[in-house]
Scaffold this motif. Structure first.
Motif, PDB file in Angstrom:
ATOM      1  N   GLY A  73     -71.636   8.755  53.202  1.00  0.00           N
ATOM      2  CA  GLY A  73     -72.118  10.090  53.519  1.00  0.00           C
ATOM      3  C   GLY A  73     -72.887  10.092  54.823  1.00  0.00           C
ATOM      4  N   VAL A  74     -73.518  11.216  55.123  1.00  0.00           N
ATOM      5  CA  VAL A  74     -74.311  11.337  56.341  1.00  0.00           C
ATOM      6  C   VAL A  74     -75.777  11.514  55.971  1.00  0.00           C
ATOM      7  CG1 VAL A  74     -73.828  13.828  56.456  1.00  0.00           C
ATOM      8  CG2 VAL A  74     -74.646  12.630  58.483  1.00  0.00           C
ATOM      9  N   LYS A  75     -76.634  10.720  56.599  1.00  0.00           N
ATOM     10  CA  LYS A  75     -78.073  10.820  56.338  1.00  0.00           C
ATOM     11  C   LYS A  75     -78.655  11.888  57.251  1.00  0.00           C
ATOM     12  CE  LYS A  75     -82.315   8.130  55.941  1.00  0.00           C
ATOM     13  NZ  LYS A  75     -82.944   6.785  56.089  1.00  0.00           N
ATOM     14  N   MET A  76     -79.145  12.956  56.644  1.00  0.00           N
ATOM     15  CA  MET A  76     -79.667  14.071  57.412  1.00  0.00           C
ATOM     16  C   MET A  76     -81.133  13.849  57.783  1.00  0.00           C
ATOM     17  SD  MET A  76     -77.776  17.308  55.517  1.00  0.00           S
ATOM     18  CE  MET A  76     -78.746  18.511  56.447  1.00  0.00           C
ATOM     19  N   GLY A  77     -81.651  14.772  58.576  1.00  0.00           N
ATOM     20  CA  GLY A  77     -83.018  14.628  59.061  1.00  0.00           C
ATOM     21  C   GLY A  77     -84.070  14.697  57.988  1.00  0.00           C
ATOM     22  N   ASP A  78     -83.717  15.215  56.807  1.00  0.00           N
ATOM     23  CA  ASP A  78     -84.687  15.256  55.707  1.00  0.00           C
ATOM     24  C   ASP A  78     -84.709  13.961  54.906  1.00  0.00           C
ATOM     25  OD1 ASP A  78     -82.266  15.415  54.388  1.00  0.00           O
ATOM     26  OD2 ASP A  78     -82.769  17.189  53.202  1.00  0.00           O
ATOM     27  N   GLY A  79     -83.915  12.970  55.349  1.00  0.00           N
ATOM     28  CA  GLY A  79     -83.910  11.660  54.698  1.00  0.00           C
ATOM     29  C   GLY A  79     -82.900  11.510  53.587  1.00  0.00           C
ATOM     30  N   LYS A  80     -82.237  12.585  53.201  1.00  0.00           N
ATOM     31  CA  LYS A  80     -81.265  12.517  52.107  1.00  0.00           C
ATOM     32  C   LYS A  80     -79.856  12.300  52.669  1.00  0.00           C
ATOM     33  CE  LYS A  80     -83.724  15.259  48.639  1.00  0.00           C
ATOM     34  NZ  LYS A  80     -85.001  15.356  49.340  1.00  0.00           N
ATOM     35  N   GLN A 339     -67.423  13.983  64.418  1.00  0.00           N
ATOM     36  CA  GLN A 339     -68.523  13.119  64.855  1.00  0.00           C
ATOM     37  C   GLN A 339     -69.655  13.946  65.471  1.00  0.00           C
ATOM     38  OE1 GLN A 339     -68.921   9.710  64.568  1.00  0.00           O
ATOM     39  NE2 GLN A 339     -67.097   9.697  63.275  1.00  0.00           N
ATOM     40  N   ALA A 340     -69.311  15.049  66.145  1.00  0.00           N
ATOM     41  CA  ALA A 340     -70.331  15.931  66.698  1.00  0.00           C
ATOM     42  C   ALA A 340     -71.109  16.600  65.570  1.00  0.00           C
ATOM     43  CB  ALA A 340     -69.684  16.982  67.598  1.00  0.00           C
ATOM     44  N   VAL A 341     -70.401  17.030  64.522  1.00  0.00           N
ATOM     45  CA  VAL A 341     -71.050  17.612  63.344  1.00  0.00           C
ATOM     46  C   VAL A 341     -71.999  16.594  62.723  1.00  0.00           C
ATOM     47  CG1 VAL A 341     -70.644  18.337  60.962  1.00  0.00           C
ATOM     48  CG2 VAL A 341     -69.271  19.314  62.816  1.00  0.00           C
ATOM     49  N   LYS A 342     -71.525  15.371  62.568  1.00  0.00           N
ATOM     50  CA  LYS A 342     -72.362  14.297  62.001  1.00  0.00           C
ATOM     51  C   LYS A 342     -73.631  14.111  62.830  1.00  0.00           C
ATOM     52  CE  LYS A 342     -72.133   9.290  60.985  1.00  0.00           C
ATOM     53  NZ  LYS A 342     -72.998   8.770  62.059  1.00  0.00           N
ATOM     54  N   SER A 343     -73.482  14.120  64.148  1.00  0.00           N
ATOM     55  CA  SER A 343     -74.618  13.941  65.035  1.00  0.00           C
ATOM     56  C   SER A 343     -75.660  15.045  64.848  1.00  0.00           C
ATOM     57  CB  SER A 343     -74.142  13.911  66.489  1.00  0.00           C
ATOM     58  OG  SER A 343     -75.224  13.850  67.390  1.00  0.00           O
ATOM     59  N   VAL A 344     -75.183  16.280  64.698  1.00  0.00           N
ATOM     60  CA  VAL A 344     -76.113  17.401  64.501  1.00  0.00           C
ATOM     61  C   VAL A 344     -76.762  17.328  63.121  1.00  0.00           C
ATOM     62  CG1 VAL A 344     -76.309  19.915  64.337  1.00  0.00           C
ATOM     63  CG2 VAL A 344     -74.895  18.893  66.120  1.00  0.00           C
ATOM     64  N   LEU A 345     -75.981  17.008  62.097  1.00  0.00           N
ATOM     65  CA  LEU A 345     -76.541  16.883  60.748  1.00  0.00           C
ATOM     66  C   LEU A 345     -77.643  15.831  60.700  1.00  0.00           C
ATOM     67  CD1 LEU A 345     -73.323  17.129  58.538  1.00  0.00           C
ATOM     68  CD2 LEU A 345     -75.221  18.770  58.582  1.00  0.00           C
ATOM     69  N   GLU A 346     -77.455  14.754  61.430  1.00  0.00           N
ATOM     70  CA  GLU A 346     -78.467  13.687  61.435  1.00  0.00           C
ATOM     71  C   GLU A 346     -79.784  14.166  62.034  1.00  0.00           C
ATOM     72  OE1 GLU A 346     -75.445   9.820  61.761  1.00  0.00           O
ATOM     73  OE2 GLU A 346     -76.277  10.737  63.583  1.00  0.00           O
ATOM     74  N   ARG A 347     -79.730  15.209  62.848  1.00  0.00           N
ATOM     75  CA  ARG A 347     -80.935  15.751  63.471  1.00  0.00           C
ATOM     76  C   ARG A 347     -81.418  17.022  62.778  1.00  0.00           C
ATOM     77  NH1 ARG A 347     -79.236  17.778  67.796  1.00  0.00           N
ATOM     78  NH2 ARG A 347     -81.301  18.145  68.703  1.00  0.00           N
ATOM     79  N   THR A 348     -80.749  17.426  61.697  1.00  0.00           N
ATOM     80  CA  THR A 348     -81.134  18.623  60.953  1.00  0.00           C
ATOM     81  C   THR A 348     -82.274  18.288  60.005  1.00  0.00           C
ATOM     82  OG1 THR A 348     -78.875  19.501  61.104  1.00  0.00           O
ATOM     83  CG2 THR A 348     -80.298  20.412  59.379  1.00  0.00           C
ATOM     84  N   GLN A 349     -83.440  18.865  60.257  1.00  0.00           N
ATOM     85  CA  GLN A 349     -84.655  18.469  59.547  1.00  0.00           C
ATOM     86  C   GLN A 349     -84.779  19.050  58.144  1.00  0.00           C
ATOM     87  OE1 GLN A 349     -86.744  16.076  60.842  1.00  0.00           O
ATOM     88  NE2 GLN A 349     -85.045  16.014  62.323  1.00  0.00           N
ATOM     89  N   GLN A 358     -80.600  25.112  64.728  1.00  0.00           N
ATOM     90  CA  GLN A 358     -81.663  24.699  65.645  1.00  0.00           C
ATOM     91  C   GLN A 358     -81.328  23.351  66.272  1.00  0.00           C
ATOM     92  OE1 GLN A 358     -85.189  24.836  63.182  1.00  0.00           O
ATOM     93  NE2 GLN A 358     -85.513  27.027  63.506  1.00  0.00           N
ATOM     94  N   ALA A 359     -80.800  22.445  65.452  1.00  0.00           N
ATOM     95  CA  ALA A 359     -80.399  21.130  65.970  1.00  0.00           C
ATOM     96  C   ALA A 359     -79.206  21.258  66.915  1.00  0.00           C
ATOM     97  CB  ALA A 359     -80.068  20.194  64.801  1.00  0.00           C
ATOM     98  N   ALA A 360     -78.266  22.139  66.574  1.00  0.00           N
ATOM     99  CA  ALA A 360     -77.076  22.327  67.414  1.00  0.00           C
ATOM    100  C   ALA A 360     -77.430  22.947  68.758  1.00  0.00           C
ATOM    101  CB  ALA A 360     -76.052  23.203  66.688  1.00  0.00           C
ATOM    102  N   ARG A 361     -78.440  23.783  68.789  1.00  0.00           N
ATOM    103  CA  ARG A 361     -78.832  24.473  70.020  1.00  0.00           C
ATOM    104  C   ARG A 361     -79.831  23.678  70.862  1.00  0.00           C
ATOM    105  NH1 ARG A 361     -75.079  28.269  70.946  1.00  0.00           N
ATOM    106  NH2 ARG A 361     -74.827  29.739  69.223  1.00  0.00           N
TER     107      ARG A 361
END
Length: 417
Positions: A73-80, A339-349, A358-361
């Protein structure tokens, strides 16, 4: 009476608890996200004359499968860490079907967001609905300039393109022609979807630079053949041909040009110049020499044979979507979008759509798999809604695209639509 009152109290507590659970479940379903899963959507042309763009959705789905199965999976900015459930529907790149799919994805499937949707008309047709429902419509496969300029970002904040804006790409091609073929007679050909936006930008840039456009033709997707239009363009005496249409019609153009032995300097815009999706099907012998602007690494280029991101892409595409040709830049685009989506999700708090946007912008020099070295994703709220504003001019040598000059960086300089 006391036992009855106690019974009533317990009953009311049960009703309120059940209602809370139902309301919570409904809200959670609308958001399309839990602590373990994200529901993600896409609407792409899997049939019809624009099915050549179908690999975008299929490769994106393969990449999501890779993320789920190989990375957990993808680890998001909230740690999950969450797995991505991808739902993909066919719209044949028709605006009405794209809107129908958007309604289904949101009202029935309760997606968190969508990405990789192809086509300018299809994306514009569905854009008001995605924004009304506040559902991210991101990294869409279109260079329509109205998808990233300040006014439109403020009006439609939930929509974001993936490609270089068509008017920027057009201006860069005009500058390239002015430098390399200053006295050329130029022919311009475009489809009636994203093509008009490219054509408008090219005509303006050509006028500003003093280029001589001797003929301008347009076609519709419903036309079974463009042979007659290619014949008229060839008869114009043009020696530079700027070709802004989809893979199906690029193939037709190349085959007709070979049949009538017309050999101009041929420039094909980025969305129509896939090696696996257009140049190889037309025949590499007749495609040799074509110029195009590229921003993704080319799987057919031996220079990337040992590139870690390229090796992973080829390996995992074969594993999860074996029917796709990794040399098809539309497949590479689908992998990049994922991969771009994954990158943004990783920065989504926070696990919210608003936090995702907010992360995408606010991307700054974001490196994403398969982007050419020197090209990164950059956004700045409504002031810069175009993630990609750089391109590498290149020429097809029959096997691969060979760079011509340095990467041209237009960061922050995309002209207004």
């Amino acid at each position: 009476m006391l036992p009855c009152n106690r019974t009533l109290a317990r009953l009311l507590q049960t009703i309120f608890a059940s209602a809370s659970l139902l309301l919570g479940a409904s809200s959670q379903a609308e958001d399309g996200i839990t602590d373990t899963e994200i529901v993600w959507g896409s609407s792409v042309p899997l049939s019809g004359p624009n099915a050549g763009y179908g690999p975008i959705g299929r490769a994106q789905r393969a990449c999501f499968e890779y993320i789920n199965n190989d990375l957990g999976g993808v680890k998001m900015g909230d740690g999950k860490t969450r797995k991505i459930k991808n739902l993909m529907y066919d719209d044949a790149m028709e605006p009405a079907r794209a809107l129908q799919n958007a309604r289904r994805l949101i009202s029935q499937d309760h997606v968190f967001a969508i990405s990789g949707n192809a086509g300018t008309g299809a994306n514009l047709g569905a854009r008001p609905y995605y924004n009304q429902e506040k559902v991210p419509q991101v990294f869409v496969f279109s260079g329509g300039p109205m998808l990233g300029d300040k006014e439109n970002v403020e009006k439609f904040p939930w929509t974001m393109p993936a490609l270089l804006a068509y008017n920027t790409e057009a201006a860069l091609y005009a500058a390239f022609i002015k430098e390399k073929f200053p006295n050329a007679k130029v022919a311009l050909f475009n489809d009636d979807s994203g093509g008009p936006f490219f054509a408008k930008g090219f005509v303006k840039a050509a006028k500003d630079m003093g280029l001589n456009i001797v003929i301008h033709e347009e076609h519709t997707y419903s036309e079974p053949t463009i042979d007659a239009k290619i014949d008229r363009i060839a008869a114009s005496g043009a020696d530079v041909f700027v070709d802004a249409t989809t893979p199906k019609f690029v193939v037709q153009a190349l085959k007709r040009m070979a049949a009538i032995n017309w050999k101009p300097n041929h420039i094909i815009w980025g969305v129509g110049s896939s090696i696996g999706g257009a140049l190889q099907p037309a025949g590499t012998d007749v495609s040799k020499g074509i110029y195009s602007g590229i921003w993704l690494k080319d799987q057919a280029n031996p220079a990337f044979a040992n590139d870690a991101d390229m090796k992973l892409y080829v390996e995992q595409l074969k594993k999860y979507e074996s029917g796709l040709n990794p040399a098809d830049q539309n497949a590479a685009t689908g992998w990049f979008v994922c991969q771009a989506v994954k990158s943004v999700l990783e920065r989504t708090q926070k696990p919210t759509r608003e936090s995702f946007m907010q992360a995408a912008r606010s991307m700054k020099g974001q490196k994403v798999a398969l982007l050419l070295d020197g090209i990164t994703l950059n956004t700045d709220g409504s002031m810069d809604g175009y993630p990609i504003e750089s391109v590498q001019m290149a020429q097809f040598d029959g096997e691969k695209f060979v760079p011509v000059g340095a990467i041209i960086n237009f960061e922050g300089k995309t002209p207004a639509p």
